[in-house]
Design an enzyme around this catalytic site. Structure first.
Site, short mmCIF file in Angstrom:
data_model
loop_
_atom_site.label_atom_id
_atom_site.label_comp_id
_atom_site.label_asym_id
_atom_site.label_seq_id
_atom_site.Cartn_x
_atom_site.Cartn_y
_atom_site.Cartn_z
N HIS A 123 0.80 -1.22 0.00
CA HIS A 123 0.00 0.00 0.00
C HIS A 123 0.84 1.28 0.00
O HIS A 123 0.30 2.36 -0.23
CB HIS A 123 -0.99 -0.01 1.17
CG HIS A 123 -2.30 0.61 0.83
ND1 HIS A 123 -3.47 0.34 1.52
CD2 HIS A 123 -2.66 1.52 -0.13
CE1 HIS A 123 -4.47 1.05 0.98
NE2 HIS A 123 -4.00 1.77 0.00
N ASP A 150 -9.83 -0.34 3.76
CA ASP A 150 -8.71 -0.99 4.44
C ASP A 150 -9.18 -1.62 5.74
O ASP A 150 -10.06 -1.08 6.41
CB ASP A 150 -7.63 0.07 4.77
CG ASP A 150 -6.22 -0.47 4.65
OD1 ASP A 150 -5.92 -1.46 5.34
OD2 ASP A 150 -5.43 0.10 3.87
N HIS A 152 -6.97 -1.79 8.00
CA HIS A 152 -6.06 -1.06 8.89
C HIS A 152 -6.18 0.44 8.63
O HIS A 152 -6.79 0.86 7.64
CB HIS A 152 -4.63 -1.53 8.63
CG HIS A 152 -4.48 -3.02 8.67
ND1 HIS A 152 -4.53 -3.80 7.53
CD2 HIS A 152 -4.34 -3.88 9.71
CE1 HIS A 152 -4.41 -5.07 7.87
NE2 HIS A 152 -4.30 -5.16 9.19
N ASP A 154 -3.53 2.60 8.22
CA ASP A 154 -2.45 3.10 7.35
C ASP A 154 -2.16 4.57 7.61
O ASP A 154 -1.76 5.31 6.71
CB ASP A 154 -2.80 2.90 5.86
CG ASP A 154 -2.76 1.44 5.44
OD1 ASP A 154 -2.52 0.57 6.31
OD2 ASP A 154 -2.97 1.15 4.25
N HIS A 167 4.22 0.72 4.60
CA HIS A 167 2.86 0.41 4.13
C HIS A 167 1.80 0.67 5.21
O HIS A 167 0.61 0.63 4.91
CB HIS A 167 2.75 -1.01 3.53
CG HIS A 167 2.70 -2.14 4.52
ND1 HIS A 167 2.09 -3.35 4.24
CD2 HIS A 167 3.19 -2.25 5.77
CE1 HIS A 167 2.21 -4.15 5.30
NE2 HIS A 167 2.89 -3.51 6.22
N ASP A 254 -7.45 -1.58 -0.44
CA ASP A 254 -6.58 -2.61 0.13
C ASP A 254 -7.41 -3.90 0.23
O ASP A 254 -8.44 -3.94 0.92
CB ASP A 254 -6.10 -2.16 1.51
CG ASP A 254 -5.02 -3.06 2.07
OD1 ASP A 254 -5.08 -4.29 1.85
OD2 ASP A 254 -4.10 -2.54 2.73
N ASP A 256 -7.07 -6.40 1.86
CA ASP A 256 -7.26 -6.98 3.20
C ASP A 256 -8.51 -6.47 3.91
O ASP A 256 -8.85 -6.95 5.00
CB ASP A 256 -6.00 -6.85 4.06
CG ASP A 256 -5.68 -5.43 4.51
OD1 ASP A 256 -6.58 -4.59 4.59
OD2 ASP A 256 -4.49 -5.17 4.81
N GLU A 299 -1.90 -4.82 -2.04
CA GLU A 299 -1.65 -5.81 -0.99
C GLU A 299 -2.02 -7.23 -1.38
O GLU A 299 -2.13 -8.10 -0.52
CB GLU A 299 -2.31 -5.41 0.35
CG GLU A 299 -1.74 -4.13 0.96
CD GLU A 299 -0.35 -4.28 1.60
OE1 GLU A 299 0.11 -5.43 1.77
OE2 GLU A 299 0.28 -3.23 1.88
#
Ligand code: MN
Length: 327
Positions: A123, A150, A152, A154, A167, A254, A256, A299
């Site tokens: 990312h 995402d 997360h 980030d 990332h 992303d 994920d 990712e």
């Protein structure tokens, strides 16, 4: 005999407001492949672009009626800086060098009336793609929005990160926080305004990231909001919250954010993610807003994948965001 078309059971579907009036639909795509692994300790992510080619991403985009006018391969230094220990940000000179190339490719694509789709890679490449998008709109004297999916945040900075993995920092960098070499890419900062930025699907934050989200002023939609309201509603709210003064928005997706059962081929899986149908639906809604102008899909880590199914899914996500329809 052909069957009559079926208008009778059409239901009214609430969609994001269409602010595209008068805009010509773009029919060209530029694929920018960035096998970047320097933003974290997961080398398999450098195989993402190769797996997307195996999934025939360009061919499928063309079958949708788009012309893939260019496929750009961004060269990534073969460094091992990512394996260094400690919490200092890793590989910053290398990532900055890659970011510049990504930014140039993205801006060039947009200036030529094409939709840049940047395929990662980790990312941290979004530092470059968002810089390119921002530079393009800056020259047009127009505002743009940012939609970031995402698991997360980030949104770490060198001060908050315990790993030094870049990332985990690209959203912070784009908002103007963090290592100057990256923040000042292309000579201006921030790249995007917090009041035109949304973060969707977060469920795994480092404690300092909570503070950063609050301090930055971006609009977060957590997985709890999605459970409560549904992803379609959240997506509509997200597009509305970008503001009415934008000419378009950038999607940084992303993989994920999706549940690892559906998308195992990622570097940092977090359980409890989006399901297959709601993910496609969210991107379909973004396409229907007619404001989506540029895309990252990042990712993808084929080393963790099963029979390339996450690359196939990522390809479907791109097709949905380009407006693929069922009927
Ligand atoms: Mn991310």
């Amino acid at each position: 005999m052909k069957t009559e078309s079926k208008k009778s059971h059409e239901t009214k579907v609430e969609t994001a407001p269409d602010r595209s009036s008068g805009k010509k639909r773009l029919d060209k795509v530029t694929l920018i492949f960035v096998p970047l692994h320097l933003g974290g300790p997961h080398r398999g992510v450098s195989m993402g672009p190769a797996a997307m080619k195996v999934a025939e991403v360009a061919e499928k985009i063309e079958r949708l009626g788009f012309t893939v006018r260019n496929e750009v391969e961004v060269n990534v230094p073969n460094s091992v800086c990512w394996a260094e220990h400690g919490s200092a940000p890793k590989c910053v000179p290398e990532i900055t060098e890659v970011s510049l190339k990504v930014a140039e490719a993205v801006e060039e694509a947009m200036s030529n009336g094409s939709i840049p789709i940047t395929i990662g890679g980790d990312h941290s490449l979004a530092i470059g793609s968002i810089a390119g998008v921002s530079s393009y709109y800056r020259k047009q004297k127009e505002n743009f929005g940012l939609v970031w999916f995402d698991a997360h945040g980030d949104i770490n900075t060198p001060d908050t990160s315990s790993s030094g993995n870049v990332h985990g920092m690209p959203l912070a960098v784009s908002l103007g926080y963090g290592d100057k070499r990256m923040v000042d890419l292309l000579g201006f900062s921030p790249k995007v305004q917090p009041n035109r930025s949304v973060l969707i699907g977060i469920r795994d934050l480092d404690p300092p990231e909570r503070e950063m989200i609050d301090r930055s002023g971006i609009t977060p939609y957590t997985i709890r909001d999605i459970d409560h309201l549904g992803l379609s509603k959240v997506t509509d709210l997200a597009v509305s919250s970008l503001g009415s003064d934008i000419a378009g928005f950038h999607l940084s997706f992303d993989i994920d954010v999706i549940d690892p059962d559906v998308a195992p081929g990622v570097s940092t899986a977090a359980p409890g993610g989006l399901n297959y149908r709601e993910s496609l639906q969210a991107l379909t809604l973004l396409a229907e807003s007619r404001m989506l102008r540029s895309i990252d899909i990042v990712e993808l880590n084929p080393a963790n994948d099963i029979r390339n199914k996450t690359a196939e899914l990522a390809t479907d996500l791109i097709l949905a965001s380009l407006g693929r329809r069922i009927l």
